[in-house]
Scaffold this motif. Structure first.
Motif, PDB file in Angstrom:
ATOM      1  N   ILE A   1       0.749  -1.280  -0.065  1.00 18.37           N
ATOM      2  CA  ILE A   1       0.014   0.181  -0.040  1.00 18.37           C
ATOM      3  C   ILE A   1       0.821   1.199  -0.346  1.00 18.37           C
ATOM      4  O   ILE A   1       0.659   2.357  -0.262  1.00 18.37           O
ATOM      5  N   ALA A   2       2.039   1.161   0.542  1.00 13.34           N
ATOM      6  CA  ALA A   2       3.063   2.678   0.324  1.00 13.34           C
ATOM      7  C   ALA A   2       3.755   2.808  -1.133  1.00 13.34           C
ATOM      8  O   ALA A   2       4.380   2.111  -1.597  1.00 13.34           O
ATOM      9  N   ASP A   3       3.929   3.914  -0.571  1.00 14.91           N
ATOM     10  CA  ASP A   3       4.623   4.652  -2.457  1.00 14.91           C
ATOM     11  C   ASP A   3       5.685   3.952  -0.917  1.00 14.91           C
ATOM     12  O   ASP A   3       7.121   4.060  -2.212  1.00 14.91           O
ATOM     13  N   LYS A   4       6.457   4.457  -0.558  1.00 16.02           N
ATOM     14  CA  LYS A   4       8.118   4.110   0.237  1.00 16.02           C
ATOM     15  C   LYS A   4       7.757   3.722   1.159  1.00 16.02           C
ATOM     16  O   LYS A   4       6.803   4.220   2.353  1.00 16.02           O
ATOM     17  N   PHE A   5       8.525   2.414   1.674  1.00 20.75           N
ATOM     18  CA  PHE A   5       8.857   1.782   2.838  1.00 20.75           C
ATOM     19  C   PHE A   5      10.242   2.131   3.398  1.00 20.75           C
ATOM     20  O   PHE A   5      11.105   1.479   2.911  1.00 20.75           O
ATOM     21  N   LEU A   6      10.109   2.645   4.784  1.00 24.27           N
ATOM     22  CA  LEU A   6      11.329   2.363   5.283  1.00 24.27           C
ATOM     23  C   LEU A   6      11.677   1.625   6.174  1.00 24.27           C
ATOM     24  O   LEU A   6      10.988   1.799   7.395  1.00 24.27           O
ATOM     25  N   THR A   7      12.742   1.122   5.817  1.00 16.97           N
ATOM     26  CA  THR A   7      13.315   0.427   6.885  1.00 16.97           C
ATOM     27  C   THR A   7      14.486   0.753   7.650  1.00 16.97           C
ATOM     28  O   THR A   7      14.841   1.793   7.899  1.00 16.97           O
ATOM     29  N   TRP A   8      14.784  -0.631   8.704  1.00 17.72           N
ATOM     30  CA  TRP A   8      15.621  -0.227   9.654  1.00 17.72           C
ATOM     31  C   TRP A   8      16.346  -0.364   9.665  1.00 17.72           C
ATOM     32  O   TRP A   8      17.484   0.028  10.152  1.00 17.72           O
TER      33      TRP A   8
END
Length: 598
Positions: free
Chosen positions: A358-365
């Motif tokens: 669903i995200a345009d961007k997914f920020l990971t750790w």
């Protein structure tokens, strides 16, 4: 073959004690009532997902069914509400519920299929639906219902009816309003004051917000870091909070019945899922959808935000999801940040897959995947600006977890009765410790018990071990400890490692499967004594280092492995807010984001 009466849940009004019985699963046998069920002529049905390879294959199978049914349901909801939203819109709003429901429904259906095929069932009792049913109001309500015996017993009953299995109906409690509420009806003075202050704050935020600014909600950032980030982005900081869906619309059972064809749903799971999802879809997506949309129009949130940023509101916050889905269709990029552990390392996980979808961007750790362009490694946002003190003369803290008694959404963790194996590993760890070290151990129970009776089980097995009920923040307990012990693959050990707290980890790798890319990192943790695949190995390591933990933990070898692991799974960059602000600006300026994609 012994004839047996089928028992599906722990609701004892559906039991019989005068005949041989078959418990559908360990979830039927509450530990606190063992004096009763131990006396019964009973057998427990084998659990189908004790075969973990089958569990993984079933997950892949159900993901395909989910995608097909999501497309179907999107079209049906568009017709029902006279709208023309994209599949992505409905994926944001309805997707979490649909994924959870399909996966739980399959588990219940397969178990019934198996016992009907493998046993001679003499009968089954199900509580009579009084007409109101256990239909959730929204996703938040659903999360409360699906862990209850009442909801699961009703699902078993409806599935047995679709399978044409004779049922003995009994009077009992079936509607959700008879279940214990999530909170007491009488709010405390502090709660009422807090509610008033939040409304005042939202009014102030609305007055000073602009239509073109970044929107943050449930970001997982510490409050100070959240404020500093918004200042860096050039806007007045706002701490927006969730708005709950009011339960104002009752389900229309006649309309729902018209949307199903039970005759086609006897042996085919996809057909069964179609029938059941129309019966159980939350009213917020069906009868109450127009009210939900009207509520989003009253919000003081920005009308055309530059970007929407959240870590936790993607699942249970239906007001946010409805608002965000609309903004996404109008071109606003949706940015979701990783909010815990298991991400990037678990072999499978529905919520990780859903959030990336669903995200345009997914920020990971810190982790990335070569075939996934949406991932941006920004670091462990939960620990930005944090530190953690320990006590070199303190004790050892063993942190526990629980899971619902029956399966819920699918990811690489123990499922249902497999929690009992997890608990046995915890006891094995304690039993492998010298008595002197047991005296230094504090076991932090998980705050949600889910009917497993953690405290009673611990007191029965190890009555002298000190227990904490799980409400004190872990950071406060670590502050009094010299060693942190993690017993499951989730968030807490990532925080302890990145904050450089001496840490030992152990769990059953057959129940916490990791993807191939993560295996080398866990092997290195094993090589320096941080990670162990058996409780006895972890206990031996604790005994070995107890008198001089620093010599082990601060050694260059151990620290090098810790840093390498954290670089990928729990990274804190030198200037985290600078990186995060730059990332958000770049996302907001990318004109290709926020389109109505699937």
């Amino acid at each position: 073959m012994v004839k047996r009466f089928l028992i599906t849940t722990a609701l004892e009004e559906t039991w019989r004690e005068d005949v041989p019985v078959l418990f559908l699963g360990e979830w039927c046998r509450l530990y606190e009532h063992k004096e009763k069920w131990q006396k019964m002529d009973a057998e427990v049905a084998p659990y189908h997902w004790d075969d973990r390879k089958k569990l993984y294959q079933d997950y892949l199978y159900l993901q395909n069914i989910y995608e097909d049914l999501l497309v179907e349901l999107s079209g049906q909801l568009n017709v029902l509400h006279n709208v023309n939203h994209s599949v992505r819109y409905w994926r944001i709003l309805v997707g979490p519920w649909l994924g959870y429901f399909i996966q739980m429904l399959f588990d219940r259906w397969i178990m019934l299929q198996r016992v009907v095929a493998d046993y001679e069932i003499t009968g089954v009792r199900i509580i009579l639906d009084n007409g109101r049913g256990l239909i959730p109001n929204d996703m938040n309500d659903f999360s409360r219902l699906f862990v209850s015996d009442e909801w699961n017993e009703l699902i078993f009953g409806e599935l047995l009816s679709l399978m044409n299995i004779p049922i003995e109906w009994v009077e009992g409690r079936v509607n959700k309003y008879a279940l214990p509420p999530q909170e007491t009806n009488k709010a405390s003075y502090k709660q009422r004051l807090g509610s008033v202050l939040r409304r005042v704050a939202d009014g102030i935020f609305g007055a000073v917000s602009t239509n073109r600014e970044y929107f943050f909600i449930a970001s997982y950032l510490p409050i100070k870091q959240n404020i500093l980030l918004q200042l860096r982005l050039g806007q007045i900081p706002k701490l927006w909070r969730s708005v709950f869906v009011p339960p104002v619309v009752a389900p229309n059972f006649e309309t729902r019945k018209q949307q199903t064809n039970p005759a086609s749903a006897i042996n085919n799971f996809t057909s069964i899922a179609r029938v059941m999802l129309h019966r159980h879809i939350p009213t917020a997506y069906s009868e109450g959808y127009q009210n939900l949309i009207a509520l989003t129009h009253k919000l003081s949130w920005p009308q055309s935000p530059k970007a929407i940023f959240t870590a936790n509101s993607y699942s249970s916050d239906d007001v946010f999801k409805a608002w965000a889905a609309d903004k996404v269709e109008r071109g606003t990029p949706l940015v979701i940040a990783q909010h815990g552990g298991n991400y990037g390392m678990a072999l499978w996980g529905f919520t990780e897959t859903h959030q990336i979808a669903i995200a345009d961007k997914f920020l990971t750790w810190g982790w990335v995947e070569t075939n996934q362009q949406k991932l941006i490694p920004v670091g462990s946002i939960k620990t930005f600006g944090k530190s953690q003190a320990t006590d070199k003369n303190g004790g050892a803290l063993l942190v526990e977890t629980t899971i619902p008694k029956l399966s819920y959404h699918m990811y690489s963790i123990p499922v249902a009765n497999q929690w009992l194996s997890y608990f046995e590993d915890q006891c094995r760890f304690v039993e492998a410790l010298p008595q002197e070290l047991r005296d230094h151990l504090l076991v932090r129970l998980y705050s949600q018990d889910y009917g497993w009776c953690q405290r009673q089980r611990w007191q029965g097995r190890h009555p002298l071990v000190r227990l904490d009920d799980g409400y004190v923040p872990i950071s406060s307990l670590i502050r009094k400890s010299r060693l942190y012990i993690s017993s499951y693959n989730a968030t807490t050990y990532l925080e302890s490692l990145v904050l450089n707290v001496p840490t030992i980890m152990f769990w059953n790798t057959e129940h916490w499967e990791v993807r191939d890319s993560a295996k080398p990192f866990f092997e290195k943790l094993k090589s320096v004594g941080i990670f162990h695949e058996t409780p006895e190995g972890a206990a031996r390591q604790m005994a070995l280092i107890w008198d001089d933990i620093d010599s082990w933990w601060l050694s260059e070898e151990t620290q090098a492995v810790r840093r390498e692991f954290c670089r990928v799974y729990a990274h804190i960059p030198e200037r985290p807010l600078v990186i995060l602000a730059k990332t958000l600006r770049n996302i907001a300026s990318d004109g290709s984001l926020g389109t109505a994609q699937n």
